[in-house]
Design a protein around this motif. Structure first.
Motif, mmCIF file in Angstrom:
data_model
loop_
_atom_site.group_PDB
_atom_site.id
_atom_site.type_symbol
_atom_site.label_atom_id
_atom_site.label_comp_id
_atom_site.label_asym_id
_atom_site.label_seq_id
_atom_site.Cartn_x
_atom_site.Cartn_y
_atom_site.Cartn_z
ATOM 1 N N SER A 1 -14.493 123.712 95.612
ATOM 2 C CA SER A 1 -13.551 123.797 94.886
ATOM 3 C C SER A 1 -15.078 123.662 93.360
ATOM 4 O O SER A 1 -15.564 122.991 93.169
ATOM 5 C CB SER A 1 -12.953 122.514 94.594
ATOM 6 N N PRO A 2 -14.389 124.347 92.623
ATOM 7 C CA PRO A 2 -14.874 124.157 90.547
ATOM 8 C C PRO A 2 -15.520 122.877 90.192
ATOM 9 O O PRO A 2 -16.201 122.604 89.862
ATOM 10 C CB PRO A 2 -14.014 125.087 90.193
ATOM 11 N N ASP A 3 -14.108 122.002 90.738
ATOM 12 C CA ASP A 3 -13.533 120.805 90.117
ATOM 13 C C ASP A 3 -15.251 119.751 90.475
ATOM 14 O O ASP A 3 -15.560 119.200 90.135
ATOM 15 C CB ASP A 3 -12.801 120.347 90.425
ATOM 16 N N ILE A 4 -15.122 120.516 92.501
ATOM 17 C CA ILE A 4 -16.400 119.529 92.905
ATOM 18 C C ILE A 4 -17.592 120.114 92.294
ATOM 19 O O ILE A 4 -18.274 118.353 91.668
ATOM 20 C CB ILE A 4 -16.626 119.918 94.340
ATOM 21 N N ILE A 5 -17.664 120.684 91.971
ATOM 22 C CA ILE A 5 -19.257 121.485 91.492
ATOM 23 C C ILE A 5 -19.395 120.686 89.671
ATOM 24 O O ILE A 5 -21.038 120.621 89.866
ATOM 25 C CB ILE A 5 -19.154 122.547 91.355
ATOM 26 N N GLU A 6 -18.129 120.777 89.210
ATOM 27 C CA GLU A 6 -18.658 120.691 87.970
ATOM 28 C C GLU A 6 -18.760 118.950 87.968
ATOM 29 O O GLU A 6 -19.723 118.428 86.871
ATOM 30 C CB GLU A 6 -16.969 120.638 87.035
ATOM 31 N N GLN A 7 -18.216 118.286 88.035
ATOM 32 C CA GLN A 7 -17.790 116.804 88.660
ATOM 33 C C GLN A 7 -20.006 115.848 88.715
ATOM 34 O O GLN A 7 -21.201 115.743 88.433
ATOM 35 C CB GLN A 7 -17.135 115.917 89.473
ATOM 36 N N SER A 8 -20.427 117.481 89.555
ATOM 37 C CA SER A 8 -21.189 117.109 90.746
ATOM 38 C C SER A 8 -22.618 117.412 89.725
ATOM 39 O O SER A 8 -23.535 116.662 89.264
ATOM 40 C CB SER A 8 -21.824 118.560 91.837
ATOM 41 N N LYS A 9 -22.638 118.330 88.537
ATOM 42 C CA LYS A 9 -23.179 118.344 87.444
ATOM 43 C C LYS A 9 -23.647 117.500 86.658
ATOM 44 O O LYS A 9 -24.398 116.716 85.709
ATOM 45 C CB LYS A 9 -23.319 119.785 86.623
#
Length: 790
Positions: A500-508
């Motif tokens: 999910s893009p949300d998870i990736i963005e949160q990781s960043k």
């Protein structure tokens, strides 16, 4: 170099590949003693020998070295006064004959003006012993058997042996064919205890008298020497004893004759082994498609398109590896299984090979440095016996390396600082690299730590590098990128796999800002690199087009002026012809006028000076051709048609560069085209400037398909010719046949021992101009001839 680094980099496997091309036992000793040197002169000499071997391989198919045994033990026995047997003497004789053959081979190369750095010197170090070689050859055959020509006494004894054997056989054959044949188990003559006997049925053992020597396993047959051949067998036995004594005397005499030349024979064996070793290096280089690298005293290592020699050429990815000169340290980052460790091993192994005088699988114009020692910490060297962890094992090895390091060393660290806490490991890695830099050694290290990417930017004489990773295919490309550190691809990979893009963005947002900035910077660098590469390729394309257009325009410009002058000269000649005709007519008219004046007697005659002025006016109408001599274009063209011996010329019919040898006719010269000599008219060639840096190369002469076939036969007969002469003749014949435009020719080599046939087949196999070759049909000679197709 220490044995440990050779084991880590698998140098012994390279030596095993090299030994596959060795044919002499002495050459095998050279391979086993092979090791890297740190002396510039020794390395340069070894590389020049390798280059010589590759030159001979290219021009003559290699040094014709036969299989030779180790004769050192033989010479040791000669030293203590022992006698050699026939096989040992045959092996010594083979060495002496090979010396004469190899010297003749190098004399032919010298006559052909083949430039070599070192091989002529090695050839001169051999000591020819033709008289001794001839004595051994006449006395001992290839298998070690003493020949009849070894002595007059031996020849006489063997004649007596053959006579006695014939007498015995005649007596026994009479028994086999006579009325007593019913008493025999079989009608054959056989041998028991070195005596001729016949097989007799057991119940008739006493019928023939004589001596019983043996019986069959069943006991039904006994082998009897009849009484009428006992004396003949005794006489034969006496001759055989005399033969053995005479052979022992001959062997002892030959052994004694070797003693004064013992050191010369040992030196010859050593040099032949050296030449075999050099030849094997050339064959090894051909197998790997390797080249002889340049040697840099400044430790400037630049390996272009380097390949690991122990990985299949179809699988390995070539890389440009650079260290030294501007960069004393290279830090390589990138994903696991991306090729970082192979890159380290490739650098270390190619350096070992180059410093050992071997060719290396790299591109032309590559260079190696000279290092006093190469150290490596590669792989998991954990010791269970010492109960050391992976980190402890690596650190123990690194401590040992730092204790022995100097400014002339090369160090290879794989996953420096791994196996412990990331922060502590990164700090240790940076400190170790600083220590290596302080010592002045050269280092290439691989790591996962992002801190070392920053280290590569901040430290002088240090550069980052990485192994490229293709995010689209989610796999490494194994390409080394100098100047660009590796970056984490976890976010991109996760995104492509559907996270999910949300998870990736949160990781960043969670990761450290500086780390994210570093990854963004690396990403920008990669994009800039790709753009630069694209622009470079585009500019290179335009530059090539511009260069081609420049040459075309230059040729057209010169052609324009040449053709313009031709047309102008043609027009002037035609104009002069018209004026000449007009002049003739005017003179005729003047002549008629004078005659008319004489006939009429008119006092008002035309004055003489007026007639002269009229005539000179016609003369002025003609074009003066003297100004043509001042025309620079025509003067330059005329100079190109002025020839002298030694000039470089372009033979226009073949499009080939040649050299003028001598003038053979009014407007005809003998020209050297590669290995060919031919007569060419001055009208068919143009003088050209000599090459600035002439290099040895083999030129292929192109044929226009006509005019030269009459002097070249479609069949070459090599029967009865020496091996080297035959192969040289094949080389010249193939060139002549190609020049004549033949699609197919036949080479008759006969069967014989098979050596000439094998040599011809090996030459054809290595000749790129030969499309295929096969033995002739049975009705055209079978395997005694080879049909070659171009």
């Amino acid at each position: 170099m220490k044995k440990k680094i050779e084991d880590i980099l698998e140098f012994d496997k390279v030596k095993q590949l090299l030994s596959q091309h060795i044919v002499t036992k002495s050459g095998l000793e050279h391979v086993s003693e092979l090791k890297a040197s740190h002396s510039y002169d020794e390395i340069e000499e070894a590389l020049m020998e390798t280059e010589d071997g590759m030159t001979v391989l290219r021009l003559r198919g290699g040094i014709p070295m036969p299989i030779l045994e180790n004769i050192k033990p033989h010479m040791k026995r000669i030293e203590i006064g022992a006698m050699l047997n026939g096989v040992e003497l045959a092996q010594v004789g083979r060495v002496l004959r090979t010396v004469l053959e190899i010297q003749s081979f190098f004399d032919d190369l010298n006559d052909a003006e083949v430039a070599l750095h070192r091989l002529y010197d090695w050839s001169e170090k051999m000591i020819a012993l033709p008289d001794l070689s001839k004595v051994i050859r006449l006395s001992i055959d290839e298998d070690g058997h003493v020949t009849d020509d070894a002595s007059t006494e031996l020849k006489h004894i063997r004649q007596s042996i053959r006579g006695s054997e014939q007498a015995v056989r005649e007596q026994l054959d009479g028994i086999l064919r006579g009325k007593n044949s019913n008493y025999l188990s079989d009608t054959i003559v056989t041998m028991r205890n070195d005596r001729y006997v016949i097989p007799v049925k057991s119940e008739y053992r006493s019928h023939f008298g004589g001596v019983v020597h043996d019986q069959s396993a069943s006991g039904q047959t006994v082998f009897v020497e009849p009484r009428q051949v006992v004396e003949l067998n005794n006489r034969l036995r006496q001759h055989q004893i005399a033969e053995r004594k005479e052979i022992e005397r001959i062997l002892a005499e030959l052994s004694n004759e070797l003693e004064p030349y013992r050191q010369d024979i040992l030196q010859n064996a050593y040099v032949l082994g050296k030449l075999d070793f050099i030849n094997s290096k050339a064959l090894f280089g051909k197998q790997l498609k390797a080249v002889v690298p340049r040697l840099s005293e400044d430790k400037d290592v630049h390996l272009k398109q380097a390949r690991h020699p122990l990985i299949d050429e179809e699988v390995v990815v070539p890389n440009d590896i650079v260290i030294g000169k501007e960069y004393q340290a290279v830090v390589i980052t990138g994903p696991n299984t991306g090729g970082k460790t192979i890159t380290l091993k490739t650098l270390g192994l190619l350096q070992l090979m180059g410093q050992s005088g071997l060719p290396i699988p790299v591109g032309e114009e590559s260079s190696i440095g000279i290092f006093s020692n190469i150290y490596a910490d590669i792989g998991d060297e954990q010791s269970i016996e010492q109960n050391l962890s992976t980190f402890s094992s690596h650190m123990t090895n690194i401590v040992s390396i730092l204790d022995n390091l100097d400014s002339d060393s090369l160090v290879l660290f794989d996953e420096l600082g791994a196996g412990t806490d990331p922060q502590e490991g990164a700090a240790l890695a940076i400190s170790i690299l600083d220590k290596v830099g302080e010592i002045g050694a050269y280092v290439m290290a691989t790591t996962h730590y992002p801190e070392l990417k920053v280290y590569g930017y901040n430290r002088p004489n240090t550069i980052n590098a990485s192994m490229e990773f293709d995010v689209d295919t989610l796999s490494p490309t194994y390409h080394l990128l100098i100047g660009i550190p590796g970056r984490s691809n976890a976010f991109e990979i996760s995104k492509r796999l559907g996270l999910s893009p949300d998870i990736i963005e949160q990781s960043k947002q969670i990761i450290d800002g500086e780390s994210q900035d570093l990854n963004d910077m690396i990403s920008d660098l990669e994009n800039q690199r790709k753009m630069t590469e694209t622009e470079y390729l585009e500019m290179r394309h335009y530059a090539d087009e511009a260069e081609t257009l420049y040459h075309d325009l230059k040729e057209a410009y010169e052609l324009f002026f040449t053709e313009r002058e031709k047309e102008m000269n043609k027009a002037k000649r035609e104009a002069n012809e018209v004026i000449s005709k007009a002049q003739e007519e005017s003179e005729k008219m003047i002549k008629d006028i004078r005659q008319m004046q004489l006939r009429t007697g008119n006092n008002q005659s035309v004055k003489e000076h007026e007639l002269i002025e009229v005539k000179s006016g016609f003369e002025k109408l003609k074009h003066d051709e003297t100004h043509l001599k001042k025309n620079k274009v025509l003067k330059k063209a005329k100079e190109k048609k002025t020839f002298k011996a030694g000039d470089d010329v372009l033979v226009e019919a073949f499009g080939q560069r040649g050299t003028l040898i001598e003038k053979v006719g009014n407007k005809e010269w003998q020209v050297q085209l590669g290995i060919l000599k031919m007569n060419v008219s001055e009208d068919g060639m143009t003088r050209i400037a000599p090459e600035k840096e002439p290099r040895m190369r083999v030129s292929t002469v192109k044929s226009d398909g006509g005019g030269s076939r009459q002097s070249v036969s479609t069949q070459l007969d090599l029967r009865g010719k020496r091996y080297e002469d035959a192969l040289a003749e094949v080389d010249q014949y193939i060139d002549s046949a190609l020049l004549a435009g033949y699609p197919q020719v036949t080479i008759v080599h006969g069967r014989g021992t098979g050596a000439l046939k094998q040599g011809v087949q090996e030459y054809l196999k290595n000749n790129r101009r030969v499309k295929k070759y096969n033995f002739a049909p049975s009705n055209q000679g079978g395997d005694g001839a080879t049909i070659v197709t171009f």
